[in-house]
Design a protein around this motif. Sequence first.
Motif, PDB file in Angstrom:
ATOM      1  N   GLN A  89     -20.855  30.803 -10.034  1.00  0.00           N
ATOM      2  CA  GLN A  89     -19.205  30.142 -10.191  1.00  0.00           C
ATOM      3  C   GLN A  89     -18.780  29.661  -8.798  1.00  0.00           C
ATOM      4  O   GLN A  89     -18.241  28.593  -8.626  1.00  0.00           O
ATOM      5  N   HIS A  90     -19.002  30.410  -7.812  1.00  0.00           N
ATOM      6  CA  HIS A  90     -18.409  29.820  -6.956  1.00  0.00           C
ATOM      7  C   HIS A  90     -19.236  29.190  -6.006  1.00  0.00           C
ATOM      8  O   HIS A  90     -18.752  29.729  -4.566  1.00  0.00           O
ATOM      9  N   ALA A  91     -20.575  29.731  -5.440  1.00  0.00           N
ATOM     10  CA  ALA A  91     -21.538  29.224  -4.938  1.00  0.00           C
ATOM     11  C   ALA A  91     -21.030  27.622  -4.586  1.00  0.00           C
ATOM     12  O   ALA A  91     -22.138  26.811  -3.214  1.00  0.00           O
ATOM     13  N   GLY A  92     -20.284  26.715  -5.014  1.00  0.00           N
ATOM     14  CA  GLY A  92     -20.380  25.673  -4.880  1.00  0.00           C
ATOM     15  C   GLY A  92     -19.549  25.338  -3.631  1.00  0.00           C
ATOM     16  O   GLY A  92     -19.275  24.492  -2.920  1.00  0.00           O
ATOM     17  N   GLY A  93     -18.453  26.327  -3.213  1.00  0.00           N
ATOM     18  CA  GLY A  93     -17.850  26.227  -1.993  1.00  0.00           C
ATOM     19  C   GLY A  93     -16.677  27.554  -1.868  1.00  0.00           C
ATOM     20  O   GLY A  93     -16.073  28.488  -2.757  1.00  0.00           O
ATOM     21  N   VAL A  94     -16.134  27.671  -0.978  1.00  0.00           N
ATOM     22  CA  VAL A  94     -14.564  28.779  -0.085  1.00  0.00           C
ATOM     23  C   VAL A  94     -13.725  28.537  -1.086  1.00  0.00           C
ATOM     24  O   VAL A  94     -13.421  27.418  -1.000  1.00  0.00           O
ATOM     25  N   LEU A  95     -13.749  29.593  -2.160  1.00  0.00           N
ATOM     26  CA  LEU A  95     -12.362  29.407  -2.604  1.00  0.00           C
ATOM     27  C   LEU A  95     -12.297  27.881  -3.271  1.00  0.00           C
ATOM     28  O   LEU A  95     -11.072  28.011  -3.913  1.00  0.00           O
ATOM     29  N   SER A  96     -13.677  28.291  -4.170  1.00  0.00           N
ATOM     30  CA  SER A  96     -13.252  27.450  -4.880  1.00  0.00           C
ATOM     31  C   SER A  96     -13.160  27.914  -6.618  1.00  0.00           C
ATOM     32  O   SER A  96     -13.246  29.374  -6.547  1.00  0.00           O
ATOM     33  N   GLY A  97     -12.782  27.661  -7.883  1.00  0.00           N
ATOM     34  CA  GLY A  97     -12.888  28.249  -9.027  1.00  0.00           C
ATOM     35  C   GLY A  97     -11.607  29.522  -9.323  1.00  0.00           C
ATOM     36  O   GLY A  97     -11.183  28.318  -8.419  1.00  0.00           O
ATOM     37  N   THR A  98     -12.596  30.272 -10.028  1.00  0.00           N
ATOM     38  CA  THR A  98     -11.227  31.371 -10.527  1.00  0.00           C
ATOM     39  C   THR A  98     -11.067  32.104  -9.667  1.00  0.00           C
ATOM     40  O   THR A  98     -11.858  32.470  -8.928  1.00  0.00           O
ATOM     41  N   LEU A  99      -9.949  33.060  -9.420  1.00  0.00           N
ATOM     42  CA  LEU A  99      -9.125  34.464  -8.530  1.00  0.00           C
ATOM     43  C   LEU A  99      -8.210  34.637  -9.212  1.00  0.00           C
ATOM     44  O   LEU A  99      -7.854  34.337  -9.069  1.00  0.00           O
ATOM     45  N   ARG A 100      -8.643  36.116  -9.321  1.00  0.00           N
ATOM     46  CA  ARG A 100      -7.140  36.606  -9.582  1.00  0.00           C
ATOM     47  C   ARG A 100      -7.055  37.565  -8.558  1.00  0.00           C
ATOM     48  O   ARG A 100      -7.704  38.384  -8.105  1.00  0.00           O
ATOM     49  N   LEU A 101      -5.623  37.481  -8.802  1.00  0.00           N
ATOM     50  CA  LEU A 101      -4.908  37.975  -7.806  1.00  0.00           C
ATOM     51  C   LEU A 101      -3.682  38.424  -7.150  1.00  0.00           C
ATOM     52  O   LEU A 101      -2.441  38.895  -8.696  1.00  0.00           O
ATOM     53  N   GLY A 102      -4.045  39.988  -7.634  1.00  0.00           N
ATOM     54  CA  GLY A 102      -3.319  41.190  -7.813  1.00  0.00           C
ATOM     55  C   GLY A 102      -2.378  41.849  -6.732  1.00  0.00           C
ATOM     56  O   GLY A 102      -3.209  42.014  -4.998  1.00  0.00           O
ATOM     57  N   VAL A 103      -0.941  41.747  -6.280  1.00  0.00           N
ATOM     58  CA  VAL A 103      -0.582  41.952  -5.584  1.00  0.00           C
ATOM     59  C   VAL A 103       0.915  43.086  -5.889  1.00  0.00           C
ATOM     60  O   VAL A 103       1.178  42.861  -7.005  1.00  0.00           O
ATOM     61  N   ILE A 104       1.361  43.413  -4.604  1.00  0.00           N
ATOM     62  CA  ILE A 104       2.232  44.316  -5.093  1.00  0.00           C
ATOM     63  C   ILE A 104       4.181  43.560  -4.944  1.00  0.00           C
ATOM     64  O   ILE A 104       3.632  43.577  -4.478  1.00  0.00           O
ATOM     65  N   PRO A 105       5.465  44.433  -5.863  1.00  0.00           N
ATOM     66  CA  PRO A 105       5.849  44.338  -6.058  1.00  0.00           C
ATOM     67  C   PRO A 105       6.775  43.754  -4.409  1.00  0.00           C
ATOM     68  O   PRO A 105       7.760  43.324  -4.578  1.00  0.00           O
ATOM     69  N   SER A 106       7.222  44.714  -3.306  1.00  0.00           N
ATOM     70  CA  SER A 106       7.169  44.906  -2.592  1.00  0.00           C
ATOM     71  C   SER A 106       6.163  43.929  -1.766  1.00  0.00           C
ATOM     72  O   SER A 106       6.948  43.585   0.353  1.00  0.00           O
ATOM     73  N   VAL A 107       5.611  43.213  -1.658  1.00  0.00           N
ATOM     74  CA  VAL A 107       5.165  42.142  -0.683  1.00  0.00           C
ATOM     75  C   VAL A 107       5.216  40.830  -1.567  1.00  0.00           C
ATOM     76  O   VAL A 107       5.686  39.889  -0.376  1.00  0.00           O
ATOM     77  N   ALA A 108       4.606  40.712  -2.806  1.00  0.00           N
ATOM     78  CA  ALA A 108       4.658  39.227  -3.452  1.00  0.00           C
ATOM     79  C   ALA A 108       6.371  38.246  -3.429  1.00  0.00           C
ATOM     80  O   ALA A 108       5.301  37.155  -2.713  1.00  0.00           O
ATOM     81  N   PRO A 109       7.306  38.712  -3.569  1.00  0.00           N
ATOM     82  CA  PRO A 109       8.484  37.680  -3.141  1.00  0.00           C
ATOM     83  C   PRO A 109       8.884  37.416  -1.908  1.00  0.00           C
ATOM     84  O   PRO A 109       8.959  36.005  -1.719  1.00  0.00           O
ATOM     85  N   TYR A 110       7.847  37.644  -1.150  1.00  0.00           N
ATOM     86  CA  TYR A 110       8.171  37.190   0.253  1.00  0.00           C
ATOM     87  C   TYR A 110       6.756  36.890   1.291  1.00  0.00           C
ATOM     88  O   TYR A 110       7.036  36.671   1.933  1.00  0.00           O
ATOM     89  N   LEU A 111       6.101  37.622   0.616  1.00  0.00           N
ATOM     90  CA  LEU A 111       4.608  36.472   1.052  1.00  0.00           C
ATOM     91  C   LEU A 111       4.175  35.190   0.039  1.00  0.00           C
ATOM     92  O   LEU A 111       3.487  34.600   0.926  1.00  0.00           O
ATOM     93  N   LEU A 112       4.223  35.107  -1.107  1.00  0.00           N
ATOM     94  CA  LEU A 112       4.136  34.555  -2.118  1.00  0.00           C
ATOM     95  C   LEU A 112       4.510  32.720  -1.474  1.00  0.00           C
ATOM     96  O   LEU A 112       3.254  31.912  -1.781  1.00  0.00           O
ATOM     97  N   PRO A 113       5.730  32.840  -1.437  1.00  0.00           N
ATOM     98  CA  PRO A 113       6.524  31.151  -0.785  1.00  0.00           C
ATOM     99  C   PRO A 113       6.056  30.789   0.139  1.00  0.00           C
ATOM    100  O   PRO A 113       5.618  29.691  -0.121  1.00  0.00           O
ATOM    101  N   GLN A 114       5.259  31.585   0.547  1.00  0.00           N
ATOM    102  CA  GLN A 114       4.406  31.092   2.081  1.00  0.00           C
ATOM    103  C   GLN A 114       3.015  30.490   1.557  1.00  0.00           C
ATOM    104  O   GLN A 114       2.209  29.824   1.642  1.00  0.00           O
ATOM    105  N   LEU A 115       2.603  31.580   1.302  1.00  0.00           N
ATOM    106  CA  LEU A 115       0.815  31.620   0.913  1.00  0.00           C
ATOM    107  C   LEU A 115       0.598  30.819  -0.532  1.00  0.00           C
ATOM    108  O   LEU A 115      -0.909  30.269  -0.341  1.00  0.00           O
ATOM    109  N   LEU A 116       0.795  30.751  -0.949  1.00  0.00           N
ATOM    110  CA  LEU A 116       1.114  29.253  -2.194  1.00  0.00           C
ATOM    111  C   LEU A 116       0.461  28.072  -1.822  1.00  0.00           C
ATOM    112  O   LEU A 116      -0.233  27.560  -1.969  1.00  0.00           O
ATOM    113  N   PRO A 117       1.303  27.653  -1.059  1.00  0.00           N
ATOM    114  CA  PRO A 117       1.466  26.131  -0.456  1.00  0.00           C
ATOM    115  C   PRO A 117       0.180  26.008   0.303  1.00  0.00           C
ATOM    116  O   PRO A 117      -0.458  25.054   0.671  1.00  0.00           O
ATOM    117  N   LEU A 118      -0.001  27.460   1.120  1.00  0.00           N
ATOM    118  CA  LEU A 118      -1.379  27.252   2.149  1.00  0.00           C
ATOM    119  C   LEU A 118      -2.776  26.786   1.267  1.00  0.00           C
ATOM    120  O   LEU A 118      -3.652  26.195   0.921  1.00  0.00           O
TER     121      LEU A 118
END
Length: 309
Positions: A86-115
């Motif tokens: 499914q992902h042989a077509g390119g880097v970070l394409s298709g589905t990615l299931r990301l797990g994040v701990i609560p002491s990281v998610a609210p502080y990194l995701l607002p910057q990471l998701l737009p990137l």
Amino acid sequence: MTHVTLKQLRYFDALAREQHFGRAADACAVTQPALSMQIQDLEASLGIALVERTRNGIKLTPKGEEIAHRAQRLLNDVRNLVDYAQHAGGVLSGTLRLGVIPSVAPYLLPQLLPLLKENHPDLELHVRETQTHVLTDELIEGKLDVLLLALPIKNADIETQAIFEDRFLLALPKARKLSGRVRATKEMVEHDRLLLLEEGHCLRDQALTYCSLQQVDDVNTFGASSLSTIVEMVSAGFGITLLPEICIGVEGRAREIKVIRFVEPEPSRSIGLAWRRSSPRREDFMALAKLVDEAGQASLKRGTATISA
């Protein structure tokens, strides 16, 4: 000829994890009789008993335990095969299931998701936020692809990549008077009321380890599961806490707290990624790590003006 199906292995894997036919059936979205029949067929095909039925549920036989381990590896290999296709077509394409701990998610995701959206528009991202032990179990089970959390993770089946150091800071009520540009010490923590997250959060364990607190009589958790709740308690004058630096830009705003650094060597945690060692998506995870680092540096920079020393 022995005939074993992937369906039988998936059902048996669920039963081994849940230790209960009803819960395993729910996990597989099938009826209990349907799951039970598949387990019986698997036992017949292999010619061995896999399960002992008990009054309180089930127990795997010694051979069942070994088959469960092998089944999990086989199922992971199948997931990895599908991932590769499914992902042989390119880097970070298709589905990615990301797990994040609560002491990281609210502080990194607002910057990471737009990137992620800007650099990899073809990525279909799913985020799961919960405690470390749940995330690692779900990673091994194949429910998640990669984790963003505090390292280390001690599991031979998991590979990790450290990305940046997140220093701990001491947060006190703003009304607390301090002489000059003082730095925090362990003694300041030991002689005050320390507020931490509830048990199960790695941030709580890391704080207790740094403070060398073998007993937690003076530690109050309130059953709090978010740093925002702890910060509100500190702001109201109910105690002090240790905060990771990445959260200061968010939690330090418009709050009646002051934040100071610790004396050298400053306590910290290592933020990084973790994935199954057998996963074929290492190139994806390395690309993700670069964006996490960029997001992390942005989060750290946001809190600089709030730190007193």
